[in-house]
Design a protein around this motif. Structure first.
Motif: not given
Ligand code: SF4
Lengths: 201, 467
Positions: A8-21
């Motif tokens: 159970t924890g805080i969730a960070a939003p990253m609304p980007l597609i194709n987040i690459d390594t």
């Protein structure tokens, strides 16, 4: 390997597609010969300016997300290079679970080997959880691997699929190599046969 | 017997164990190792007192962060942390008794170029490496894919990989290619059509007349980028060209073993009525010389097109396209052939082979570059030697290119070969991600001939105008 049961924890939003390594951990941090210590460089180029100062707008720099344990992101997360430094950096930062509509294959597998649970959910459900994550630190999500559910801060429950073997290993913190070595006899037999049928290998 | 795809056949020949839920232990015939993704794996072996199960099937070569400047024998050319990684590989290769091509060896080069060149990669094999472009080896009809470092350790210890079978996808390129169109244009066009996630969950087999017509070098270029389309691996059925390429290579079988191998290799094709989970057909004649405009390999357009607008896209891609345009410093509507280039990079495991250098030299003959800097980094020491013998090196040097030693170089910019912020590069490599070639660097992917053309004009250029 660390076990993963519930979180159970805080969730960070990253609304980007194709987040690459390359974004997750840029190559200048691949020169380590260790697995630990990469958390400070997670998302380095988005997180720090040229002088190494934090960019306040970047999600993981915001006070409410500094302790995030879940990351909610767009489609095709973890594409690109096979570098396992990406899950190492994610884990070292403290994130134990990623939620996205889909993942690149190698990254997805790498997560399980490092005690991270990557959850794939349909876009509409990720959208709901993204909104939930945007509420900040009070909106804690709960992930239950045994039950295969994600519960939003509003109590909305989403079920996810996960391969039974991968789930078993993650829940019990099992080391793949140890498990495979239990099957050494099968490998010996295969090798003996192959040396007959394909001796040039 | 039920009909099988090529992938089915190779897979079936390598299953060492299958659990009830379909999880398999896949036996690995060749394990390629480089300095960046292996140190933690060897460390893991040491910590658990494990050894390398099949050192004779394990081949290591440093490539990712070795300097490619002519003075690299001087240790001072390497940064401290790069040197530590290369030295760790030196030591690990020695301690565990695996095949090794050190920096000082003329055979050293990019792992995916060295493997085929030395005859380590052969049809029907399973080949893995801690590098996503392992897909390159699929050009031989070998099942080849990238793995993470934990899996590198798993393969070192057990010579197997825990795998579930992927689905079968067929990509057929029919008919002939038009002049000026190359393997790179095929592979970029396929990604443009499928998107970077279009192949996720699949192994792609490339087939059709245009693929058959390609040389082995061209086929490697096509398979190399299968991963950019999300596929686990790319495959091309072996044929006479494949056999001819393999024959006589240092580690290829000889004599009776060669004959036995050939008997099996000739059965490695997809049966006529094999079932496909997904099929994509592209007409060879519809493929144009292409370039990428954005920061994802799927951002592909013919060189004759203009920079798109973010609104041309749908869904999540609108924001991504805007971000790409901002990063790339491009304005919607600008004709691509008016985009000015600062730098040209010819090399990488996608396009660092002899045929690639020939194609670029053909365009550069007797011309001078109009960009700030241009470099050729041959894929291996042997490619470099051959290019010198054929006079290609002189053409590059006279045109104003730097003529480097072998390595990955500016493909991922782990060594000092990096773009500066805002610097725009025509590159023959495979990734145009943000920061890939240096923080703030802007990468346009294209074929070697197109990159050479851009070097001459200083802009993205339709190579057909120079042919
Ligand atoms: S040339 Fe580039 S893509 Fe190929 S192995 Fe080296 S870094 Fe990876």
């Amino acid at each position: 390997m660390d076990k993963f049961e519930t979180l159970t924890g805080i969730a960070a939003p990253m609304p980007l597609i194709n987040i690459d390594t390359d974004m997750i951990i840029p190559k200048q941090f691949l020169k380590t010969i260790k697995r630990s210590g990469l958390g400070v460089n997670l998302f380095d180029e988005m997180r720090y300016d040229d002088d190494g100062n934090e960019i306040p707008d970047f999600v993981l720099n915001k006070p409410q997300y500094r302790e995030a344990e879940v990351l909610v992101a767009g489609d095709n997360f973890g594409c690109g290079s096979s570098r396992e430094h990406a899950p190492w950096a994610i884990k070292d930062f403290g994130i134990r679970c990623v939620i996205a509509p889909s993942y690149a294959d190698i990254f997805y597998n790498n997560c399980f080997k490092n005690g991270i649970l990557p959850i794939a959910l349909p876009q509409e459900q990720v959208d709901v959880l993204m909104k939930d994550a945007e509420k900040g630190a009070n909106a804690r999500m709960t992930i239950d691997l045994e039950a295969q559910t994600v519960t939003s801060s509003d109590g909305e429950v989403f079920s996810f699929e996960v391969d039974a073997f991968k789930k078993h290993c993650l829940m019990n913190g099992l080391d793949d190599i140890g498990l495979t070595m239990e099957k050494a006899a099968s490998i010996d037999t295969f090798e003996a046969q192959a040396s007959q049928s394909r001796p040039w290998v | 017997m039920s009909p099988k795809t090529l992938y089915d056949k190779i897979w079936d020949a390598h299953v060492a164990h299958e659990a009830d839920d379909g999880t398999c232990l896949l036996y690995i015939d060749r394990h390629l190792v480089h300095e960046v993704t292996s140190p933690q794996a060897f460390e893991g072996l040491r910590m658990t007192n494990r050894t390398v199960r099949a050192p004779d099937k394990t081949i290591a070569v440093p490539d990712h962060n070795v300097p490619t400047t002519l003075d690299r024998a001087n240790a001072a050319t390497m940064t401290e942390d790069s040197r530590i990684q290369v030295e760790a590989l030196d030591r690990n290769a020695k301690d565990f008794g695996i095949h090794y091509y050190p920096v000082s060896d003329v055979r050293q080069g990019i792992v995916h170029i060295v493997g085929p060149e030395q005859g380590w990669t052969l049809p029907g094999m399973t080949v893995v490496c801690g590098d996503s472009h392992t897909a390159t080896h699929g050009a031989f009809g070998a099942l080849a894919h990238g793995i993470g470092t934990s899996e590198v350790e798993h393969v070192l210890a057990t010579q197997t990989l825990i795998q579930k079978k992927s689905k079968n996808m067929k990509v057929e390129i029919t008919g002939k290619l038009r002049p000026g169109v190359t393997a790179k244009d095929i592979t970029l066009s396929v990604i443009g059509a499928t998107g970077t996630a279009g192949g996720t969950g699949y192994v792609i087999e490339y087939c059709g007349e245009a693929i058959r017509d390609l040389s082995m070098e061209g086929r490697m270029t096509v398979c190399n980028m299968a991963i950019e389309g999300g596929a686990r691996a790319g495959l091309i059925a072996p044929d006479e060209k494949t056999f001819e390429y393999c024959m006589g290579r240092p580690h290829a079988p000889k004599g009776a073993q060669w004959e036995a191998a050939m008997d099996w290799w000739k059965t490695l094709y997809s049966d006529d009525d094999a079932a496909w989970d997904k099929v994509l057909t592209i007409k060879g004649e519809d493929i144009a010389p292409v370039v990428t405009w954005g920061t994802s390999p799927e951002d592909v357009l013919p060189i004759t097109a203009s920079v798109p607008a973010a609104e041309d896209f749908e869904g999540g891609k609108v924001g991504a396209a805007q971000r790409s345009l901002d990063y790339m410093g491009l304005t919607a509507g600008t004709p691509l052939n008016e985009v000015e280039i600062d730098t040209v990079f010819i090399g990488s495991c996608t396009n660092g082979r002899i045929e690639d250098l020939r194609a670029a030299a053909e365009i550069l003959k007797g011309k001078k570059i109009a960009v700030k800097r241009a470099m050729v980094v041959p894929g291996s020491g042997l490619v470099r030697a051959q290019a010198e013998e054929e006079g290609l090196a002189d053409i590059f040097k006279e045109a104003g290119f730097e003529w480097r030693l072998a390595g990955c170089s500016m493909c991922l910019a782990m060594n000092p070969d990096q773009l500066q912020p805002g610097e725009r590069c025509a590159a023959t490599s495979n990734r145009n991600f943000e920061g890939r070639q240096g923080r703030g660097g802007r990468t346009h992917l294209m074929s070697p001939a197109m990159a050479a053309a851009a070097a001459v004009t200083g802009k993205l250029t339709d190579v057909r105008e120079m042919m």
